[in-house]
Design a protein around this motif. Structure first.
Motif, PDB file in Angstrom:
ATOM      1  N   LYS A 155       0.832  -1.208   0.000  1.00  0.00           N
ATOM      2  CA  LYS A 155       0.000   0.000   0.000  1.00  0.00           C
ATOM      3  C   LYS A 155       0.868   1.261   0.000  1.00  0.00           C
ATOM      4  N   GLU A 156       1.961   1.220   0.764  1.00  0.00           N
ATOM      5  CA  GLU A 156       2.851   2.371   0.829  1.00  0.00           C
ATOM      6  C   GLU A 156       3.523   2.635  -0.521  1.00  0.00           C
ATOM      7  N   LEU A 157       3.927   1.561  -1.213  1.00  0.00           N
ATOM      8  CA  LEU A 157       4.538   1.727  -2.533  1.00  0.00           C
ATOM      9  C   LEU A 157       3.554   2.311  -3.537  1.00  0.00           C
ATOM     10  N   LEU A 158       2.301   1.881  -3.453  1.00  0.00           N
ATOM     11  CA  LEU A 158       1.265   2.420  -4.327  1.00  0.00           C
ATOM     12  C   LEU A 158       1.036   3.904  -4.048  1.00  0.00           C
ATOM     13  N   MET A 159       1.050   4.272  -2.787  1.00  0.00           N
ATOM     14  CA  MET A 159       0.875   5.684  -2.422  1.00  0.00           C
ATOM     15  C   MET A 159       2.043   6.530  -2.912  1.00  0.00           C
ATOM     16  N   ILE A 160       3.250   5.986  -2.805  1.00  0.00           N
ATOM     17  CA  ILE A 160       4.426   6.702  -3.322  1.00  0.00           C
ATOM     18  C   ILE A 160       4.286   6.888  -4.823  1.00  0.00           C
ATOM     19  N   GLY A 161       3.868   5.835  -5.527  1.00  0.00           N
ATOM     20  CA  GLY A 161       3.730   5.906  -6.981  1.00  0.00           C
ATOM     21  C   GLY A 161       2.673   6.901  -7.429  1.00  0.00           C
ATOM     22  N   ILE A 162       1.488   6.833  -6.839  1.00  0.00           N
ATOM     23  CA  ILE A 162       0.416   7.773  -7.215  1.00  0.00           C
ATOM     24  C   ILE A 162       0.803   9.196  -6.842  1.00  0.00           C
ATOM     25  N   GLY A 163       1.401   9.334  -5.671  1.00  0.00           N
ATOM     26  CA  GLY A 163       1.822  10.661  -5.239  1.00  0.00           C
ATOM     27  C   GLY A 163       2.840  11.279  -6.173  1.00  0.00           C
ATOM     28  N   ALA A 164       3.819  10.494  -6.607  1.00  0.00           N
ATOM     29  CA  ALA A 164       4.870  11.022  -7.480  1.00  0.00           C
ATOM     30  C   ALA A 164       4.369  11.287  -8.893  1.00  0.00           C
ATOM     31  N   ALA A 165       3.498  10.428  -9.409  1.00  0.00           N
ATOM     32  CA  ALA A 165       3.061  10.573 -10.807  1.00  0.00           C
ATOM     33  C   ALA A 165       1.999  11.648 -10.975  1.00  0.00           C
ATOM     34  N   LEU A 166       1.040  11.708 -10.075  1.00  0.00           N
ATOM     35  CA  LEU A 166      -0.105  12.589 -10.284  1.00  0.00           C
ATOM     36  C   LEU A 166      -0.166  13.768  -9.317  1.00  0.00           C
ATOM     37  N   VAL A 167      -0.094  13.483  -8.021  1.00  0.00           N
ATOM     38  CA  VAL A 167      -0.296  14.542  -7.028  1.00  0.00           C
ATOM     39  C   VAL A 167       0.881  15.508  -7.010  1.00  0.00           C
ATOM     40  N   ASN A 168       2.081  14.994  -6.907  1.00  0.00           N
ATOM     41  CA  ASN A 168       3.286  15.833  -6.886  1.00  0.00           C
ATOM     42  C   ASN A 168       4.016  15.717  -8.215  1.00  0.00           C
ATOM     43  N   ASN A 169       3.296  15.899  -9.288  1.00  0.00           N
ATOM     44  CA  ASN A 169       3.875  15.778 -10.625  1.00  0.00           C
ATOM     45  C   ASN A 169       5.101  16.670 -10.732  1.00  0.00           C
ATOM     46  N   VAL A 170       6.176  16.089 -11.198  1.00  0.00           N
ATOM     47  CA  VAL A 170       7.464  16.781 -11.207  1.00  0.00           C
ATOM     48  C   VAL A 170       7.426  18.062 -12.055  1.00  0.00           C
ATOM     49  N   VAL A 171       6.651  18.075 -13.113  1.00  0.00           N
ATOM     50  CA  VAL A 171       6.592  19.244 -13.989  1.00  0.00           C
ATOM     51  C   VAL A 171       5.529  20.234 -13.522  1.00  0.00           C
ATOM     52  N   LEU A 172       4.343  19.731 -13.248  1.00  0.00           N
ATOM     53  CA  LEU A 172       3.203  20.618 -13.014  1.00  0.00           C
ATOM     54  C   LEU A 172       3.019  21.013 -11.556  1.00  0.00           C
ATOM     55  N   SER A 173       3.690  20.342 -10.644  1.00  0.00           N
ATOM     56  CA  SER A 173       3.566  20.680  -9.231  1.00  0.00           C
ATOM     57  C   SER A 173       4.879  21.205  -8.660  1.00  0.00           C
ATOM     58  N   GLN A 174       5.980  20.570  -9.048  1.00  0.00           N
ATOM     59  CA  GLN A 174       7.284  20.960  -8.522  1.00  0.00           C
ATOM     60  C   GLN A 174       8.063  21.850  -9.486  1.00  0.00           C
ATOM     61  N   PHE A 175       7.606  21.977 -10.710  1.00  0.00           N
ATOM     62  CA  PHE A 175       8.215  22.814 -11.743  1.00  0.00           C
ATOM     63  C   PHE A 175       9.676  22.452 -12.008  1.00  0.00           C
ATOM     64  N   LEU A 176       9.951  21.160 -12.015  1.00  0.00           N
ATOM     65  CA  LEU A 176      11.270  20.654 -12.384  1.00  0.00           C
ATOM     66  C   LEU A 176      11.172  20.038 -13.775  1.00  0.00           C
ATOM     67  N   GLY A 177      12.187  20.200 -14.576  1.00  0.00           N
ATOM     68  CA  GLY A 177      12.196  19.610 -15.916  1.00  0.00           C
ATOM     69  C   GLY A 177      11.388  20.392 -16.923  1.00  0.00           C
ATOM     70  N   LEU A 178      11.278  21.696 -16.750  1.00  0.00           N
ATOM     71  CA  LEU A 178      10.478  22.499 -17.670  1.00  0.00           C
ATOM     72  C   LEU A 178      11.126  22.677 -19.043  1.00  0.00           C
ATOM     73  N   CYS A 179      12.451  22.621 -19.107  1.00  0.00           N
ATOM     74  CA  CYS A 179      13.137  22.823 -20.394  1.00  0.00           C
ATOM     75  C   CYS A 179      12.705  21.788 -21.428  1.00  0.00           C
TER      76      CYS A 179
END
Length: 191
Positions: A2-26
């Protein structure tokens, strides 16, 4: 599990690296003109981030931290990422020359893509073990790929629209990215 699933969903959708953290915009803004190119960049980023997350986690947890040299993490992580990107570049140049040519300068820029280094540092900051760090890296890369492919699809569609002159080019792309970020904010209720 369950924890791995939460990490995966959190990283892909909730804390999206581009749209939430603004990393990798180039690469997000530069390679998102065509869906095929965006998908190719996404595949390369998935490979690099996942593998670099695994390798950096192993090196940090088994070598740097026990030896008391965690202050070297940034330098070591950059060297690992650069080596992996060189491997991807050589592989694409030999096996997929059309994709290699279409990615152009953005492929070597994966080395300096702050999303790749950001994931490795987030894995250390959040005290993930090797498996959790690798899952976080994979999910982050999948989130990057989702974002860039959606942006490419939107850009292909708006290319033929009648857009006011002041909004043509990057202004409409940045507005679209902002609207995408707002829509991805809706995923925050998942976890």
């Amino acid at each position: 599990m369950k924890e791995l699933l939460m990490i995966g969903i959190g990283a892909a959708l909730v804390n999206n690296v581009v749209l939430s953290q603004f990393l990798g915009l180039c690469p997000f803004l530069g390679v998102s003109k065509k869906i095929n190119t965006a998908a190719g960049m996404g595949a390369a980023v998935i490979f690099v981030i996942t593998l670099s997350s695994f390798v950096t986690s192993v090196i940090y947890l088994l070598i740097l931290e026990p030896a008391g040299m965690s202050y070297l993490q940034t330098i070591v992580f950059i060297l690992i990422i650069a080596a992996l990107v060189q491997f991807v570049e050589m592989f694409l140049k030999k096996s997929m020359p059309a994709l290699y040519k279409s990615l152009g300068v953005y492929l070597p820029l994966i080395t300096t893509n702050c999303a790749v280094l950001g994931v490795a540092i987030i894995n250390v900051q959040d005290s993930y073990n090797i498996l959790e760090g690798t899952i976080n890296g994979l999910a982050t890369a999948v989130g990057f790929t989702i974002s860039i492919v959606i942006m490419a699809g939107i850009r292909e569609k708006i290319e033929y629209n009648d857009i006011p002159k002041a909004f043509q080019g990057f202004p409409i792309v940045l507005l679209t990215a902002g609207l995408m970020a707002i829509s991805f904010f809706g995923f925050s209720g998942l976890i």
